[in-house]
Motif scaffolding. Structure first.
Motif, PDB file in Angstrom:
ATOM      1  N   VAL A 172       0.899  -1.101  -0.024  1.00 41.42           N
ATOM      2  CA  VAL A 172       0.148   0.087   0.046  1.00 41.42           C
ATOM      3  C   VAL A 172       0.865   1.262  -0.100  1.00 41.42           C
ATOM      4  CG1 VAL A 172      -1.667   1.378   1.366  1.00 41.42           C
ATOM      5  CG2 VAL A 172      -1.997  -1.259   1.203  1.00 41.42           C
ATOM      6  N   ALA A 173       2.026   1.115   0.744  1.00 37.73           N
ATOM      7  CA  ALA A 173       2.889   2.454   1.044  1.00 37.73           C
ATOM      8  C   ALA A 173       3.548   2.598  -0.769  1.00 37.73           C
ATOM      9  CB  ALA A 173       3.990   2.045   1.848  1.00 37.73           C
ATOM     10  N   ILE A 174       3.849   1.470  -1.394  1.00 38.05           N
ATOM     11  CA  ILE A 174       4.390   1.625  -2.505  1.00 38.05           C
ATOM     12  C   ILE A 174       3.526   2.268  -3.349  1.00 38.05           C
ATOM     13  CG2 ILE A 174       5.451   0.399  -4.693  1.00 38.05           C
ATOM     14  CD1 ILE A 174       6.762  -1.685  -2.466  1.00 38.05           C
ATOM     15  N   LEU A 175       2.432   1.686  -3.638  1.00 38.13           N
ATOM     16  CA  LEU A 175       1.117   2.310  -4.115  1.00 38.13           C
ATOM     17  C   LEU A 175       1.000   3.879  -4.058  1.00 38.13           C
ATOM     18  CD1 LEU A 175      -1.324  -0.510  -4.399  1.00 38.13           C
ATOM     19  CD2 LEU A 175       0.153   0.072  -6.100  1.00 38.13           C
ATOM     20  N   ALA A 176       0.910   4.203  -3.124  1.00 42.13           N
ATOM     21  CA  ALA A 176       0.785   5.562  -2.499  1.00 42.13           C
ATOM     22  C   ALA A 176       1.917   6.424  -3.130  1.00 42.13           C
ATOM     23  CB  ALA A 176       0.723   5.548  -0.937  1.00 42.13           C
ATOM     24  N   VAL A 177       3.222   6.016  -2.935  1.00 41.05           N
ATOM     25  CA  VAL A 177       4.025   6.813  -3.732  1.00 41.05           C
ATOM     26  C   VAL A 177       4.133   6.826  -5.332  1.00 41.05           C
ATOM     27  CG1 VAL A 177       6.775   6.655  -4.206  1.00 41.05           C
ATOM     28  CG2 VAL A 177       5.990   6.198  -1.982  1.00 41.05           C
ATOM     29  N   CYS A 178       3.620   5.508  -5.809  1.00 41.11           N
ATOM     30  CA  CYS A 178       3.398   5.855  -7.481  1.00 41.11           C
ATOM     31  C   CYS A 178       2.353   6.664  -7.729  1.00 41.11           C
ATOM     32  CB  CYS A 178       2.851   4.111  -7.867  1.00 41.11           C
ATOM     33  SG  CYS A 178       4.557   3.090  -7.695  1.00 41.11           S
ATOM     34  N   LEU A 179       1.317   6.727  -6.536  1.00 45.43           N
ATOM     35  CA  LEU A 179       0.188   7.652  -7.148  1.00 45.43           C
ATOM     36  C   LEU A 179       0.382   8.974  -7.125  1.00 45.43           C
ATOM     37  CD1 LEU A 179      -3.366   7.409  -5.317  1.00 45.43           C
ATOM     38  CD2 LEU A 179      -2.152   9.437  -5.350  1.00 45.43           C
ATOM     39  N   PHE A 180       1.229   9.570  -5.979  1.00 46.96           N
ATOM     40  CA  PHE A 180       1.769  10.818  -6.104  1.00 46.96           C
ATOM     41  C   PHE A 180       2.512  11.190  -7.142  1.00 46.96           C
ATOM     42  CE2 PHE A 180       0.019  10.399  -1.544  1.00 46.96           C
ATOM     43  CZ  PHE A 180      -0.887  11.606  -1.637  1.00 46.96           C
ATOM     44  N   ALA A 181       3.531  10.337  -7.478  1.00 44.45           N
ATOM     45  CA  ALA A 181       4.172  10.485  -8.491  1.00 44.45           C
ATOM     46  C   ALA A 181       3.564  10.537  -9.938  1.00 44.45           C
ATOM     47  CB  ALA A 181       5.213   9.330  -8.686  1.00 44.45           C
ATOM     48  N   ALA A 182       2.587   9.804  -9.933  1.00 39.90           N
ATOM     49  CA  ALA A 182       1.698   9.961 -11.179  1.00 39.90           C
ATOM     50  C   ALA A 182       0.974  11.423 -11.188  1.00 39.90           C
ATOM     51  CB  ALA A 182       0.693   8.842 -11.108  1.00 39.90           C
ATOM     52  N   VAL A 183       0.406  11.692  -9.904  1.00 37.74           N
ATOM     53  CA  VAL A 183       0.062  13.164  -9.982  1.00 37.74           C
ATOM     54  C   VAL A 183       1.050  14.263 -10.509  1.00 37.74           C
ATOM     55  CG1 VAL A 183      -0.857  14.813  -8.181  1.00 37.74           C
ATOM     56  CG2 VAL A 183      -1.483  12.476  -8.093  1.00 37.74           C
ATOM     57  N   LEU A 184       2.106  14.197 -10.111  1.00 36.48           N
ATOM     58  CA  LEU A 184       3.093  15.154 -10.519  1.00 36.48           C
ATOM     59  C   LEU A 184       3.231  15.170 -11.921  1.00 36.48           C
ATOM     60  CD1 LEU A 184       5.574  14.972  -7.346  1.00 36.48           C
ATOM     61  CD2 LEU A 184       3.684  16.794  -7.825  1.00 36.48           C
ATOM     62  N   ALA A 185       3.513  13.858 -12.443  1.00 43.37           N
ATOM     63  CA  ALA A 185       3.534  13.794 -13.706  1.00 43.37           C
ATOM     64  C   ALA A 185       2.402  14.394 -14.644  1.00 43.37           C
ATOM     65  CB  ALA A 185       3.905  12.339 -14.240  1.00 43.37           C
ATOM     66  N   ALA A 186       1.201  13.992 -14.016  1.00 43.20           N
ATOM     67  CA  ALA A 186      -0.007  14.481 -14.810  1.00 43.20           C
ATOM     68  C   ALA A 186      -0.136  15.862 -14.691  1.00 43.20           C
ATOM     69  CB  ALA A 186      -1.144  13.965 -14.052  1.00 43.20           C
ATOM     70  N   VAL A 187       0.352  16.459 -13.889  1.00 45.21           N
ATOM     71  CA  VAL A 187       0.274  18.144 -13.854  1.00 45.21           C
ATOM     72  C   VAL A 187       1.329  18.479 -14.950  1.00 45.21           C
ATOM     73  CG1 VAL A 187       1.039  20.192 -12.533  1.00 45.21           C
ATOM     74  CG2 VAL A 187      -0.360  18.294 -11.398  1.00 45.21           C
ATOM     75  N   HIS A 188       2.560  17.865 -14.894  1.00 44.50           N
ATOM     76  CA  HIS A 188       3.526  18.296 -16.008  1.00 44.50           C
ATOM     77  C   HIS A 188       3.005  18.279 -17.333  1.00 44.50           C
ATOM     78  CE1 HIS A 188       7.312  18.693 -18.164  1.00 44.50           C
ATOM     79  NE2 HIS A 188       7.127  17.454 -18.917  1.00 44.50           N
ATOM     80  N   HIS A 189       2.433  17.169 -17.556  1.00 42.32           N
ATOM     81  CA  HIS A 189       1.952  16.882 -19.027  1.00 42.32           C
ATOM     82  C   HIS A 189       0.794  17.307 -19.402  1.00 42.32           C
ATOM     83  CE1 HIS A 189       4.958  13.906 -19.627  1.00 42.32           C
ATOM     84  NE2 HIS A 189       4.594  13.016 -18.718  1.00 42.32           N
ATOM     85  N   ALA A 190      -0.212  18.063 -18.425  1.00 45.32           N
ATOM     86  CA  ALA A 190      -1.308  18.742 -18.757  1.00 45.32           C
ATOM     87  C   ALA A 190      -0.625  20.195 -18.926  1.00 45.32           C
ATOM     88  CB  ALA A 190      -2.344  18.954 -17.421  1.00 45.32           C
ATOM     89  N   GLU A 191       0.290  20.777 -18.544  1.00 41.93           N
ATOM     90  CA  GLU A 191       1.002  22.020 -18.775  1.00 41.93           C
ATOM     91  C   GLU A 191       1.397  21.977 -20.016  1.00 41.93           C
ATOM     92  OE1 GLU A 191       3.554  22.939 -15.598  1.00 41.93           O
ATOM     93  OE2 GLU A 191       2.153  23.963 -14.440  1.00 41.93           O
ATOM     94  N   VAL A 192       2.018  20.903 -20.636  1.00 35.86           N
ATOM     95  CA  VAL A 192       2.468  20.815 -21.863  1.00 35.86           C
ATOM     96  C   VAL A 192       1.513  20.866 -22.876  1.00 35.86           C
ATOM     97  CG1 VAL A 192       3.804  19.464 -23.530  1.00 35.86           C
ATOM     98  CG2 VAL A 192       4.633  19.498 -21.200  1.00 35.86           C
ATOM     99  N   VAL A 193       0.406  20.208 -22.800  1.00 37.14           N
ATOM    100  CA  VAL A 193      -0.778  20.394 -23.478  1.00 37.14           C
ATOM    101  C   VAL A 193      -1.335  21.645 -23.521  1.00 37.14           C
ATOM    102  CG1 VAL A 193      -3.163  19.211 -24.069  1.00 37.14           C
ATOM    103  CG2 VAL A 193      -1.133  17.710 -23.377  1.00 37.14           C
ATOM    104  N   ALA A 194      -1.332  22.408 -22.334  1.00 36.19           N
ATOM    105  CA  ALA A 194      -2.258  23.560 -22.285  1.00 36.19           C
ATOM    106  C   ALA A 194      -1.405  24.737 -23.174  1.00 36.19           C
ATOM    107  CB  ALA A 194      -2.266  23.942 -20.899  1.00 36.19           C
TER     108      ALA A 194
END
Length: 368
Positions: free
Chosen positions: A39-61
């Motif tokens: 569960v702890a590993i999944l939580a780390v992966c989740l927050f890394a994916a959140v930060l990556a999503a913000v980056h890619h959303a800004e590129v598209v924007a």
């Protein structure tokens, strides 16, 4: 944010691999009983994916410009959120009847009070006055209020079905009306009055392109759009995987089951929250409001039609009507939001008021 570096450089960036790792961890953990370390590993992966999503959303924007960039992130998150709701409802159980209502209401409170409040706070702490377009933001608040009232308040008062639910005909009308209203808003936002939703300077003139970002190439924009979708799948999927641990923690703490939906909604909306805060920090408050109010409208305008269609084969009732406490919070949010956006300028006070309303929602979710 650096763009224009080419695909080989993209392959070496952590924002490229974080969404992929998040989806791999999702596939590895799906359908299994997870121990604490997993569960702890999944939580780390989740927050890394959140930060990556913000980056890619800004590129598209940056590539497509406002307000299209905000719409891309809002709709992408909402589509995956709808899929998660349907999947949870298919699982059945006593709580399935209120999954859609609880998720949509939590999304409205988080976006209209949490994201708006923190965006105004960040913008006013840096520039003292947050400036935005009253016409565009006012139209968004009016549309969101109409959608929320139509789908979350009226079912409590209709008499065709016992309890806070629509009849089949009423649900069909609400679904079609929600979809039409959301589609009308998108048309106004992107075509007829696009200038109402562009960031503005303190003197009221529109801001130009973000001077801190080089425009990405079309190939990079498409690459980021694909990785954005992958990241959002990882965010929502991993949120679902760790939700049983959250449910157990909530149950052990003696908290109401509705608080689980609040925690999950906060995790799912993290990409939009971070993107909105970054825009506010850069003096583009209108972009923050586009993200917040656009997400609220997408949560209703897309979720309700899909859930209405899904009720054809889903077992059990669909309870959409809210109770007195949440209706009061919704009414107060509508009034405060209208007073915030009408002047086209906001101070630290407005941000604080929205954050207090958000805190009240969270507090009452855990202590009704």
């Amino acid at each position: 944010m650096k763009t224009g570096t080419g695909q080989p450089a993209l392959l070496s960036q952590w924002t490229t691999w974080a969404p992929v790792v998040a989806v791999i961890s999702l596939a590895a953990g799906w359908g299994r009983e997870l121990p604490g370390f997993a569960v702890a590993i999944l939580a780390v992966c989740l927050f890394a994916a959140v930060l990556a999503a913000v980056h890619h959303a800004e590129v598209v924007a940056v590539r497509v410009g406002e307000p299209f960039g905000s719409i891309v992130l809002a709709v992408a998150v909402t589509v995956i959120e709808v899929g998660l709701i349907v999947m949870l409802m298919i699982g059945g159980g006593d709580k399935a009847a209120t999954y859609a209502r609880d998720t949509v209401f939590a999304a409205v409170m988080i976006t209209c009070n949490g994201i708006v409040g923190i965006s105004l706070l960040v913008a006013t702490l840096r520039n003292r006055i947050a400036v935005f377009n009253a016409e565009g933001s006012g139209g968004a608040v009016a549309t969101g209020t109409a959608l929320a009232t139509l789908t979350l308040v009226l079912p409590t008062f209709t008499t065709g079905q016992p309890g806070a639910q629509f009849t089949g005909t009423q649900l069909a009308f609400a679904a079609v009306a929600s979809l039409l209203l959301y589609g009308l808003f998108i048309g106004v936002q992107t075509v007829r009055h696009r200038d109402y939703f562009l960031p503005v300077r303190p003197d009221g003139s529109p801001c130009g392109p973000d001077e801190h970002a080089e425009p990405p190439t079309p190939a990079e924009a498409w690459w980021s759009l694909g990785l954005l979708l992958v990241a959002l799948v990882g965010v929502v999927g991993n949120a679902k995987l760790i939700s049983p641990s959250i449910e157990r923690g909530v149950a052990n703490a003696g908290l109401p089951s509705a608080s689980v939906g609040v925690v999950i909604a906060m995790m799912v909306l993290l990409p939009e929250t971070l993107a909105a805060v970054r825009a506010a920090r850069n003096g583009r408050t209108q972009t923050s409001l586009n993200l917040a109010y656009g997400s609220a409208m997408a949560s209703i305008g897309l979720t309700i039609p899909v859930i209405a269609l899904a009720t054809i084969w889903l077992p059990g009732p669909l309870i959409l009507g809210e109770g007195p406490t949440n209706m009061v919070l919704l009414a107060l949010t509508a009034v405060v939001s209208a007073l915030t956006v009408v002047p086209g300028r906001a101070t630290l006070l407005q941000g604080g008021v929205h954050l207090v309303l958000f805190a009240a929602f969270v507090f009452l979710s855990f202590s009704p």
